[in-house]
Scaffold this motif. Structure first.
Motif, PDB file in Angstrom:
ATOM      1  N   HIS A 236      -3.111   7.664  -5.271  1.00  0.00           N
ATOM      2  CA  HIS A 236      -3.363   7.102  -3.936  1.00  0.00           C
ATOM      3  C   HIS A 236      -4.021   5.723  -3.973  1.00  0.00           C
ATOM      4  O   HIS A 236      -4.838   5.400  -3.117  1.00  0.00           O
ATOM      5  CB  HIS A 236      -4.168   8.081  -3.082  1.00  0.00           C
ATOM      6  CG  HIS A 236      -3.571   9.444  -3.065  1.00  0.00           C
ATOM      7  ND1 HIS A 236      -2.414   9.738  -2.382  1.00  0.00           N
ATOM      8  CD2 HIS A 236      -3.944  10.594  -3.692  1.00  0.00           C
ATOM      9  CE1 HIS A 236      -2.103  11.013  -2.578  1.00  0.00           C
ATOM     10  NE2 HIS A 236      -3.004  11.554  -3.366  1.00  0.00           N
TER      11      HIS A 236
ATOM     12  N   ARG B   9      -9.951   1.359  -4.167  1.00  0.00           N
ATOM     13  CA  ARG B   9      -8.833   2.126  -3.614  1.00  0.00           C
ATOM     14  C   ARG B   9      -7.581   1.269  -3.435  1.00  0.00           C
ATOM     15  O   ARG B   9      -6.535   1.785  -3.051  1.00  0.00           O
ATOM     16  CB  ARG B   9      -9.215   2.745  -2.262  1.00  0.00           C
ATOM     17  CG  ARG B   9     -10.408   3.661  -2.304  1.00  0.00           C
ATOM     18  CD  ARG B   9     -10.355   4.836  -3.269  1.00  0.00           C
ATOM     19  NE  ARG B   9      -9.092   5.548  -3.277  1.00  0.00           N
ATOM     20  CZ  ARG B   9      -8.567   6.133  -4.357  1.00  0.00           C
ATOM     21  NH1 ARG B   9      -9.189   6.104  -5.510  1.00  0.00           N
ATOM     22  NH2 ARG B   9      -7.412   6.756  -4.285  1.00  0.00           N
ATOM     23  N   GLY B  10      -7.703  -0.043  -3.674  1.00  0.00           N
ATOM     24  CA  GLY B  10      -6.558  -0.928  -3.492  1.00  0.00           C
ATOM     25  C   GLY B  10      -6.529  -2.040  -4.521  1.00  0.00           C
ATOM     26  O   GLY B  10      -7.575  -2.469  -5.007  1.00  0.00           O
TER      27      GLY B  10
ATOM     28  N   GLU C 223      -3.554   2.022  -3.258  1.00  0.00           N
ATOM     29  CA  GLU C 223      -2.690   1.150  -2.466  1.00  0.00           C
ATOM     30  C   GLU C 223      -2.547  -0.190  -3.182  1.00  0.00           C
ATOM     31  O   GLU C 223      -3.496  -0.654  -3.824  1.00  0.00           O
ATOM     32  CB  GLU C 223      -3.287   0.925  -1.076  1.00  0.00           C
ATOM     33  CG  GLU C 223      -3.439   2.204  -0.269  1.00  0.00           C
ATOM     34  CD  GLU C 223      -2.116   2.818   0.128  1.00  0.00           C
ATOM     35  OE1 GLU C 223      -1.149   2.067   0.375  1.00  0.00           O
ATOM     36  OE2 GLU C 223      -2.041   4.063   0.179  1.00  0.00           O
ATOM     37  N   MET C 224      -1.369  -0.805  -3.079  1.00  0.00           N
ATOM     38  CA  MET C 224      -1.133  -2.057  -3.789  1.00  0.00           C
ATOM     39  C   MET C 224      -0.366  -3.045  -2.916  1.00  0.00           C
ATOM     40  O   MET C 224       0.480  -2.641  -2.113  1.00  0.00           O
ATOM     41  CB  MET C 224      -0.352  -1.784  -5.074  1.00  0.00           C
ATOM     42  CG  MET C 224      -1.135  -0.952  -6.083  1.00  0.00           C
ATOM     43  SD  MET C 224      -0.121  -0.397  -7.476  1.00  0.00           S
ATOM     44  CE  MET C 224       0.772   0.977  -6.741  1.00  0.00           C
ATOM     45  N   VAL C 225      -0.677  -4.311  -3.119  1.00  0.00           N
ATOM     46  CA  VAL C 225       0.011  -5.404  -2.437  1.00  0.00           C
ATOM     47  C   VAL C 225       0.158  -6.554  -3.431  1.00  0.00           C
ATOM     48  O   VAL C 225      -0.686  -6.728  -4.315  1.00  0.00           O
ATOM     49  CB  VAL C 225      -0.758  -5.844  -1.166  1.00  0.00           C
ATOM     50  CG1 VAL C 225      -2.115  -6.428  -1.514  1.00  0.00           C
ATOM     51  CG2 VAL C 225       0.038  -6.832  -0.335  1.00  0.00           C
TER      52      VAL C 225
ATOM     53  N   LYS D 194      -3.366  -6.398   4.729  1.00  0.00           N
ATOM     54  CA  LYS D 194      -2.140  -5.602   4.603  1.00  0.00           C
ATOM     55  C   LYS D 194      -2.450  -4.223   4.015  1.00  0.00           C
ATOM     56  O   LYS D 194      -1.769  -3.249   4.335  1.00  0.00           O
ATOM     57  CB  LYS D 194      -1.095  -6.332   3.763  1.00  0.00           C
ATOM     58  CG  LYS D 194      -0.472  -7.511   4.511  1.00  0.00           C
ATOM     59  CD  LYS D 194       0.565  -8.212   3.669  1.00  0.00           C
ATOM     60  CE  LYS D 194       1.196  -9.358   4.420  1.00  0.00           C
ATOM     61  NZ  LYS D 194       2.285  -8.971   5.301  1.00  0.00           N
ATOM     62  N   LEU D 195      -3.472  -4.161   3.178  1.00  0.00           N
ATOM     63  CA  LEU D 195      -3.906  -2.873   2.628  1.00  0.00           C
ATOM     64  C   LEU D 195      -4.767  -2.100   3.628  1.00  0.00           C
ATOM     65  O   LEU D 195      -4.975  -0.899   3.459  1.00  0.00           O
ATOM     66  CB  LEU D 195      -4.717  -3.086   1.344  1.00  0.00           C
ATOM     67  CG  LEU D 195      -3.979  -3.623   0.132  1.00  0.00           C
ATOM     68  CD1 LEU D 195      -4.971  -3.945  -0.982  1.00  0.00           C
ATOM     69  CD2 LEU D 195      -2.922  -2.633  -0.344  1.00  0.00           C
TER      70      LEU D 195
ATOM     71  N   ARG E 234       0.277   5.181  -7.673  1.00  0.00           N
ATOM     72  CA  ARG E 234       0.635   5.789  -6.380  1.00  0.00           C
ATOM     73  C   ARG E 234       0.260   7.267  -6.340  1.00  0.00           C
ATOM     74  O   ARG E 234      -0.190   7.766  -5.307  1.00  0.00           O
ATOM     75  CB  ARG E 234       2.120   5.584  -6.107  1.00  0.00           C
ATOM     76  CG  ARG E 234       2.439   4.146  -5.748  1.00  0.00           C
ATOM     77  CD  ARG E 234       3.919   3.960  -5.409  1.00  0.00           C
ATOM     78  NE  ARG E 234       4.128   2.627  -4.894  1.00  0.00           N
ATOM     79  CZ  ARG E 234       4.975   1.752  -5.415  1.00  0.00           C
ATOM     80  NH1 ARG E 234       5.705   2.068  -6.477  1.00  0.00           N
ATOM     81  NH2 ARG E 234       5.103   0.557  -4.878  1.00  0.00           N
TER      82      ARG E 234
ATOM     83  N   MET F 288       6.650  -2.601  -2.022  1.00  0.00           N
ATOM     84  CA  MET F 288       5.302  -3.111  -1.774  1.00  0.00           C
ATOM     85  C   MET F 288       5.339  -4.216  -0.745  1.00  0.00           C
ATOM     86  O   MET F 288       6.307  -4.970  -0.674  1.00  0.00           O
ATOM     87  CB  MET F 288       4.714  -3.708  -3.052  1.00  0.00           C
ATOM     88  CG  MET F 288       3.855  -2.793  -3.830  1.00  0.00           C
ATOM     89  SD  MET F 288       3.049  -3.731  -5.145  1.00  0.00           S
ATOM     90  CE  MET F 288       3.418  -2.669  -6.498  1.00  0.00           C
ATOM     91  N   ASP F 289       4.267  -4.318   0.006  1.00  0.00           N
ATOM     92  CA  ASP F 289       4.086  -5.451   0.889  1.00  0.00           C
ATOM     93  C   ASP F 289       3.648  -6.642   0.032  1.00  0.00           C
ATOM     94  O   ASP F 289       3.255  -6.474  -1.133  1.00  0.00           O
ATOM     95  CB  ASP F 289       3.036  -5.129   1.946  1.00  0.00           C
ATOM     96  CG  ASP F 289       3.271  -5.888   3.248  1.00  0.00           C
ATOM     97  OD1 ASP F 289       4.022  -6.889   3.234  1.00  0.00           O
ATOM     98  OD2 ASP F 289       2.677  -5.486   4.263  1.00  0.00           O
TER      99      ASP F 289
END
Length: 173
Positions: free
Chosen positions: A60, A27-28, A62-64, A103-104, A57, A83-84
């Motif tokens: 859904h 999911r990330g 999530e990315m860092v 962070k995710l 995106r 993005m963080d």
């Protein structure tokens, strides 16, 4: 040697699909910058990468960003992509991967690491215990150190391919 082997090797980050991630329960994504999302020092990604980010995106994902580069390089790029990030990550040490996952808001079993270098992105992701995805560098580097690293990486990729081929045939050797 298995710590140097990625779970998958792709021609580019844009070849990674939400379906692949869904099959793994991912999911990330923890993403490298230089030669993964853009060329070295380039403040903007390729339009194909922007489209890929949009698709991720929409699904859904999530990315860092996780980079060994300085905040001066990474922050403007991350802001451009909304993005963080974690800069000065000291990959392949595991601590940066843990900070990126935090962070995710995800555990390592829900995250994959994507990058273009075996000795930083893949080794670090494997040491940390996540899925790892090696992508072909966007462009060849010209410095002697990078050229040496790329030669070593090609040998590792070749060994991985040979090992996979032998396993598919049921061979022990």
């Amino acid at each position: 040697m298995s710590l140097l082997f990625p779970d998958i090797y792709l021609k580019s980050i844009t070849a990674l699909t939400p379906g692949m991630l869904d099959r793994w329960g991912i999911r990330g994504l923890i993403l490298d910058v230089d030669n993964t999302l853009t060329t070295h020092g380039n403040p903007r990604p390729d339009p194909d990468v922007l489209l890929w980010l949009k698709v991720m995106r929409e699904h859904h994902i999530e990315m860092v960003i996780l980079s060994n580069n300085t905040p001066k390089r990474v922050q403007p790029f991350a802001e451009e992509l909304r993005m963080d990030f974690v800069a000065t990550a000291k990959k392949p040490l595991a601590s940066g991967f843990g900070r990126a996952a935090a962070k995710l808001g995800m555990t390592k079993d829900k995250v994959a690491v994507v990058g273009d270098q075996i000795f930083t992105d893949i080794l670090g992701g494997n040491l940390w215990g996540a899925r790892t995805i090696l992508v072909k560098p966007i462009e060849p580097e010209t410095t002697m150190l990078f050229r040496l690293k790329r030669r070593l990486e090609r040998d590792i990729i070749r060994r991985r391919h040979t090992a996979n081929h032998a396993a598919e045939e049921g061979s022990c050797g």
